[in-house]
Write a protein that holds these residues in place. Structure first.
Motif, PDB file in Angstrom:
ATOM      1  N   PRO A   5       0.825  -1.204   0.000  1.00  0.00           N
ATOM      2  CA  PRO A   5       0.000   0.000   0.000  1.00  0.00           C
ATOM      3  C   PRO A   5       0.862   1.258   0.000  1.00  0.00           C
ATOM      4  CG  PRO A   5      -0.075  -1.078   2.138  1.00  0.00           C
ATOM      5  CD  PRO A   5       0.722  -1.959   1.221  1.00  0.00           C
ATOM      6  N   ASN A   6       0.351   2.308  -0.642  1.00  0.00           N
ATOM      7  CA  ASN A   6       1.052   3.587  -0.701  1.00  0.00           C
ATOM      8  C   ASN A   6       2.490   3.419  -1.179  1.00  0.00           C
ATOM      9  OD1 ASN A   6      -1.264   4.877   0.326  1.00  0.00           O
ATOM     10  ND2 ASN A   6      -0.647   4.350   2.390  1.00  0.00           N
ATOM     11  N   SER A   7       2.655   2.691  -2.252  1.00  0.00           N
ATOM     12  CA  SER A   7       3.989   2.351  -2.739  1.00  0.00           C
ATOM     13  C   SER A   7       4.741   3.519  -3.358  1.00  0.00           C
ATOM     14  CB  SER A   7       3.892   1.219  -3.756  1.00  0.00           C
ATOM     15  OG  SER A   7       3.182   1.650  -4.896  1.00  0.00           O
ATOM     16  N   GLY A   8       4.088   4.630  -3.621  1.00  0.00           N
ATOM     17  CA  GLY A   8       4.776   5.763  -4.199  1.00  0.00           C
ATOM     18  C   GLY A   8       4.551   5.932  -5.684  1.00  0.00           C
ATOM     19  N   THR A   9       3.954   4.947  -6.336  1.00  0.00           N
ATOM     20  CA  THR A   9       3.646   5.057  -7.751  1.00  0.00           C
ATOM     21  C   THR A   9       2.165   5.344  -7.911  1.00  0.00           C
ATOM     22  OG1 THR A   9       5.410   3.526  -8.345  1.00  0.00           O
ATOM     23  CG2 THR A   9       3.691   3.865  -9.974  1.00  0.00           C
ATOM     24  N   PRO A  10       1.816   6.511  -8.458  1.00  0.00           N
ATOM     25  CA  PRO A  10       0.399   6.847  -8.630  1.00  0.00           C
ATOM     26  C   PRO A  10      -0.336   5.859  -9.529  1.00  0.00           C
ATOM     27  CG  PRO A  10       1.768   8.782  -8.935  1.00  0.00           C
ATOM     28  CD  PRO A  10       2.691   7.594  -8.877  1.00  0.00           C
ATOM     29  N   ASN A  11      -1.601   5.674  -9.281  1.00  0.00           N
ATOM     30  CA  ASN A  11      -2.458   4.846 -10.133  1.00  0.00           C
ATOM     31  C   ASN A  11      -2.892   5.729 -11.298  1.00  0.00           C
ATOM     32  OD1 ASN A  11      -4.064   2.882 -11.187  1.00  0.00           O
ATOM     33  ND2 ASN A  11      -5.695   3.122  -9.681  1.00  0.00           N
ATOM     34  N   ASP A  12      -2.100   5.743 -12.356  1.00  0.00           N
ATOM     35  CA  ASP A  12      -2.276   6.676 -13.464  1.00  0.00           C
ATOM     36  C   ASP A  12      -1.908   5.963 -14.764  1.00  0.00           C
ATOM     37  OD1 ASP A  12      -2.672   9.115 -14.780  1.00  0.00           O
ATOM     38  OD2 ASP A  12      -0.682   9.876 -14.302  1.00  0.00           O
ATOM     39  N   PRO A  42      14.005  11.534 -28.172  1.00  0.00           N
ATOM     40  CA  PRO A  42      13.835  10.251 -28.864  1.00  0.00           C
ATOM     41  C   PRO A  42      15.195   9.572 -29.047  1.00  0.00           C
ATOM     42  CG  PRO A  42      12.587  11.969 -29.974  1.00  0.00           C
ATOM     43  CD  PRO A  42      13.447  12.645 -28.937  1.00  0.00           C
ATOM     44  N   GLY A  43      15.258   8.285 -28.727  1.00  0.00           N
ATOM     45  CA  GLY A  43      16.482   7.530 -28.896  1.00  0.00           C
ATOM     46  C   GLY A  43      17.540   7.762 -27.827  1.00  0.00           C
ATOM     47  N   ALA A  44      17.189   8.505 -26.768  1.00  0.00           N
ATOM     48  CA  ALA A  44      18.157   8.770 -25.707  1.00  0.00           C
ATOM     49  C   ALA A  44      18.604   7.467 -25.057  1.00  0.00           C
ATOM     50  CB  ALA A  44      17.539   9.685 -24.650  1.00  0.00           C
ATOM     51  N   ILE A  45      19.860   7.416 -24.677  1.00  0.00           N
ATOM     52  CA  ILE A  45      20.395   6.257 -23.962  1.00  0.00           C
ATOM     53  C   ILE A  45      20.154   6.510 -22.480  1.00  0.00           C
ATOM     54  CG2 ILE A  45      22.469   4.952 -23.402  1.00  0.00           C
ATOM     55  CD1 ILE A  45      23.515   5.782 -26.190  1.00  0.00           C
ATOM     56  N   ILE A  46      19.430   5.571 -21.843  1.00  0.00           N
ATOM     57  CA  ILE A  46      19.066   5.744 -20.431  1.00  0.00           C
ATOM     58  C   ILE A  46      19.328   4.457 -19.664  1.00  0.00           C
ATOM     59  CG2 ILE A  46      17.321   7.491 -20.890  1.00  0.00           C
ATOM     60  CD1 ILE A  46      15.204   5.263 -20.597  1.00  0.00           C
ATOM     61  N   THR A  47      19.410   4.602 -18.352  1.00  0.00           N
ATOM     62  CA  THR A  47      19.479   3.418 -17.501  1.00  0.00           C
ATOM     63  C   THR A  47      18.077   2.831 -17.431  1.00  0.00           C
ATOM     64  OG1 THR A  47      19.034   4.707 -15.511  1.00  0.00           O
ATOM     65  CG2 THR A  47      21.354   4.367 -16.108  1.00  0.00           C
ATOM     66  N   MET A  48      17.993   1.542 -17.229  1.00  0.00           N
ATOM     67  CA  MET A  48      16.693   0.878 -17.230  1.00  0.00           C
ATOM     68  C   MET A  48      16.232   0.445 -15.838  1.00  0.00           C
ATOM     69  SD  MET A  48      15.694   1.182 -20.288  1.00  0.00           S
ATOM     70  CE  MET A  48      14.241   0.162 -20.207  1.00  0.00           C
ATOM     71  N   GLU A  49      16.879   0.945 -14.784  1.00  0.00           N
ATOM     72  CA  GLU A  49      16.407   0.563 -13.463  1.00  0.00           C
ATOM     73  C   GLU A  49      15.047   1.195 -13.196  1.00  0.00           C
ATOM     74  OE1 GLU A  49      18.819   4.154 -11.828  1.00  0.00           O
ATOM     75  OE2 GLU A  49      18.445   3.274 -13.764  1.00  0.00           O
ATOM     76  N   TYR A  50      14.220   0.459 -12.497  1.00  0.00           N
ATOM     77  CA  TYR A  50      12.873   0.928 -12.194  1.00  0.00           C
ATOM     78  C   TYR A  50      12.926   1.801 -10.951  1.00  0.00           C
ATOM     79  CZ  TYR A  50       7.902   0.947 -11.235  1.00  0.00           C
ATOM     80  OH  TYR A  50       6.625   1.342 -11.012  1.00  0.00           O
ATOM     81  N   ARG A  51      12.306   2.976 -11.019  1.00  0.00           N
ATOM     82  CA  ARG A  51      12.223   3.882  -9.877  1.00  0.00           C
ATOM     83  C   ARG A  51      10.755   4.168  -9.595  1.00  0.00           C
ATOM     84  NH1 ARG A  51      17.121   6.264  -7.712  1.00  0.00           N
ATOM     85  NH2 ARG A  51      18.720   5.214  -8.937  1.00  0.00           N
ATOM     86  N   GLU A  52      10.296   3.798  -8.413  1.00  0.00           N
ATOM     87  CA  GLU A  52       8.915   4.105  -8.042  1.00  0.00           C
ATOM     88  C   GLU A  52       8.736   5.611  -8.031  1.00  0.00           C
ATOM     89  OE1 GLU A  52       6.713   2.330  -4.943  1.00  0.00           O
ATOM     90  OE2 GLU A  52       7.881   0.496  -5.048  1.00  0.00           O
ATOM     91  N   GLY A  53       7.579   6.045  -8.483  1.00  0.00           N
ATOM     92  CA  GLY A  53       7.270   7.464  -8.465  1.00  0.00           C
ATOM     93  C   GLY A  53       7.832   8.254  -9.625  1.00  0.00           C
TER      94      GLY A  53
END
Length: 71
Positions: A5-12, A42-53
């Protein structure tokens, strides 16, 4: 895995941001509770770690959101 509950990721729905102007999308996202809104080219190189919120926006040269996803 149990629901946290209240994990920090909105229900959106991220799909609702596609086609919006980047400034409008960011304002809307923050109003819905996203703590971090990341704009990407577009096409940006990014890290793929998941971040809540965190909401990720791919923003085209004309300033519109073409893709949006959580994490």
């Amino acid at each position: 895995m149990a629901h946290i509950p209240n994990s920090g990721t909105p229900n959106d729905d991220p799909g609702g941001y596609v086609g919006l102007a980047a400034d409008t999308a960011e304002e809307r996202a923050r109003g819905k509770g996203w703590t971090t809104v990341r704009r990407l080219a577009p096409g940006a190189i990014i890290t793929m770690e998941y971040r809540e919120g965190r909401l990720n926006l791919t923003v085209e040269e004309d300033g519109t959101v073409s893709r949006c996803w959580k994490g």
